[in-house]
Design an enzyme around this catalytic site. Structure first.
Site, PDB file in Angstrom:
ATOM      1  N   SER A 296       0.789  -1.291   0.109  1.00 41.88           N
ATOM      2  CA  SER A 296      -0.166   0.165  -0.103  1.00 41.88           C
ATOM      3  C   SER A 296       0.786   1.428   0.062  1.00 41.88           C
ATOM      4  O   SER A 296       0.299   2.363  -0.365  1.00 41.88           O
ATOM      5  CB  SER A 296      -0.920  -0.105   1.322  1.00 41.88           C
ATOM      6  OG  SER A 296      -0.010  -0.216   2.487  1.00 41.88           O
TER       7      SER A 296
ATOM      8  N   ASP B  48       4.957  -7.851   6.485  1.00 43.22           N
ATOM      9  CA  ASP B  48       5.564  -8.913   6.973  1.00 43.22           C
ATOM     10  C   ASP B  48       6.007  -8.824   8.369  1.00 43.22           C
ATOM     11  O   ASP B  48       5.746  -9.519   9.259  1.00 43.22           O
ATOM     12  CB  ASP B  48       6.850  -9.285   5.930  1.00 43.22           C
ATOM     13  CG  ASP B  48       6.698  -9.713   4.785  1.00 43.22           C
ATOM     14  OD1 ASP B  48       6.676 -10.681   4.236  1.00 43.22           O
ATOM     15  OD2 ASP B  48       6.372  -8.811   3.977  1.00 43.22           O
TER      16      ASP B  48
ATOM     17  N   HIS C 204       0.008   5.303   7.010  1.00 38.41           N
ATOM     18  CA  HIS C 204       0.498   5.495   5.589  1.00 38.41           C
ATOM     19  C   HIS C 204       1.054   6.897   5.470  1.00 38.41           C
ATOM     20  O   HIS C 204       0.942   7.760   6.430  1.00 38.41           O
ATOM     21  CB  HIS C 204      -0.392   5.229   4.450  1.00 38.41           C
ATOM     22  CG  HIS C 204      -0.946   3.710   4.677  1.00 38.41           C
ATOM     23  ND1 HIS C 204      -1.796   3.457   5.364  1.00 38.41           N
ATOM     24  CD2 HIS C 204      -0.499   2.635   4.045  1.00 38.41           C
ATOM     25  CE1 HIS C 204      -2.100   1.937   5.141  1.00 38.41           C
ATOM     26  NE2 HIS C 204      -1.358   1.586   4.098  1.00 38.41           N
TER      27      HIS C 204
END
Length: 449
Positions: A110, A222, A357
């Protein structure tokens, strides 16, 4: 009003569900991504978006923001000297000038899709602002949107493949950005195949002859899932999956330089505290946030292990066995921390409304830092970003090439080696040799301490 609030809650639920259920995402089959796609399509096609926005929490921010204010606060000036392309198309990945690059691509999650980059409040987090992403976006120009693509367009205005506007991973506007929200390292082989097929199918791209720059950035998801399965999300598996993706590019994509960005220190965003921040950070990354000091230290050590394992994999020479392909680690995020304001508070302006983000400002800074890494020799690359320095870094006219593992070594430029495939460029100067040597020695000394 009830329907509008229901839509707002649905948006938040989908965002959290898509993150919590993102393991082994497949764009065609994953139920969360299908729900995500349907919701965005509904918002775009059936809702009077402007009227809906006015009735949602946070609209004041959307209504009052300057529409054309550059994300870094002012328009930038591209102060670098013009560097023409090579007189002839180079045959070596280690002698590529910025103007030789004709195609740009991107792989990742993203952060590469740029979710929320242009968002002012939460509903806009659904949108992927492909034109703003630091590694690939082509909205506007360098002066207001200093992404890698817009920097390269200063050298080659005919650059192809960059993304514009907002769009899903399959949209025309995404072009050669195959970044997919929620993806992890294990998805890189699929993204590599997808990118190869998209480039081969694009009639504007001369697949065999055009020089390409691909940026791969993966690892945050991850790390954020590591506590759920320590073995699957081990540093070894992380590197193995990236290697599989890189080898597909190595075997199938000629005339290519791949930037691989070392993973970000995701636990840094914990300093961005507010009720909304807490909710979304918990949804996006429960393994990395709200940790005890000991847990935080262990997690940061895991992040370092990811970074070091990836660096060793890329610098050991395994991707340098072909003259027209190479992979370079760009570590500018390795030691990067959340910027602070002059008053000593965390600077939220670098982040989207979810406090996780990157905002357009964060992407703009990332574009400048990625470019800076590309024109720094291996062994002497910056490992932090510099938000207090927002001017573009210029390549040296004495060394007009993008640095690689191979051309960062002084012995590559010994007289026994051909100087260049370009008729106009001579051997590397003594000053640049000294710069490379000093950088390598400095790096060596630093690792001993």
């Amino acid at each position: 009003m009830a329907k509008i609030l229901t839509r707002f809650v649905t948006i938040c639920v989908v965002l959290m569900n898509f993150q919590l259920g993102k393991n082994n995402v497949n764009a065609a089959d994953d139920k969360y991504m299908q729900a995500y796609s349907r919701l965005v399509s509904a918002l775009e096609d059936t809702i009077d978006w402007n009227e809906t926005l006015k009735q949602l929490p946070g609209f004041d921010c959307y209504q009052e923001r300057p529409l054309h204010l550059p994300p870094l606060g002012r328009e930038l000036t591209f102060s670098c000297d013009a560097l023409p392309p090579s007189d002839e198309i180079p045959t070596s990945a280690h002698r590529i000038r910025p103007a030789d690059i004709r195609v740009i691509g991107a792989m990742g999650d993203s952060l590469t899709a740029a979710n929320g980059a242009g968002a002012c409040f939460l509903p806009e987090l659904l949108y992927m602002y492909r034109g703003l992403t630091f590694s690939h976006g082509g909205d506007e120009s360098f002066e207001t949107n200093p992404t890698l693509a817009n920097i390269l367009r200063k050298y080659n205005p005919d650059l192809k493949g960059y993304g514009v506007n907002t769009g899903m991973w399959y949209s025309d506007d995404s072009s050669m950005n195959v970044g997919h929200p929620g993806d992890i390292a294990a998805d890189m082989p699929n993204q590599a195949r997808w990118l190869v097929s998209k480039m081969k199918a694009d009639p504007q791209i001369d697949y065999e002859n055009d020089w390409k720059i691909i940026t791969l950035f993966i690892g945050g998801n991850d790390l954020c899932d590591w506590c759920d399965n320590n073995e699957y999300y081990s540093p070894e598996n992380y590197v193995k999956h990236i290697h599989e993706g890189l080898m597909i590019l190595h075997d199938e994509m000629p005339r290519t330089i791949v930037n691989v960005i070392g993973t970000i220190r995701v636990s840094e965003v914990e300093v961005l505290r507010a009720p909304i921040c807490d909710i979304f950070q918990w949804a996006f990354c429960p393994c990395a946030l709200f940790l005890t000091p000991d847990e935080r230290e262990n997690f940061d050590n895991l992040t370092k292990a990811y970074q070091e394992a990836l660096e060793e994999s890329i610098t050991n020479g395994q991707y340098d066995d072909k003259e027209d392909f190479t992979v370079v680690l760009q570590p500018f995020l390795h030691d990067t921390v959340v910027p602070y304001t002059e008053s000593g508070d965390p600077d939220f302006s670098y982040f989207a409304p979810d406090c996780f983000h990157l905002s357009a400002k964060g992407h703009a800074q990332g574009g400048l830092e990625l470019w800076k890494n590309m024109i720094e020799p291996v062994g002497g690359k910056a490992t932090t970003w510099s938000p207090d320095k927002i001017n573009v870094t210029c390549p040296s006219s004495e060394f007009p090439y993008i640095f690689t593992n191979v051309n960062s070594k002084p012995e590559f430029w010994e007289p026994t080696q051909p100087a260049t495939t370009s008729k106009s460029s001579g051997p590397i100067g003594a000053g640049v040799l000294s710069m490379i040597t000093v950088a390598l020695v400095t790096k060596l000394l630093a690792t001993r301490h």
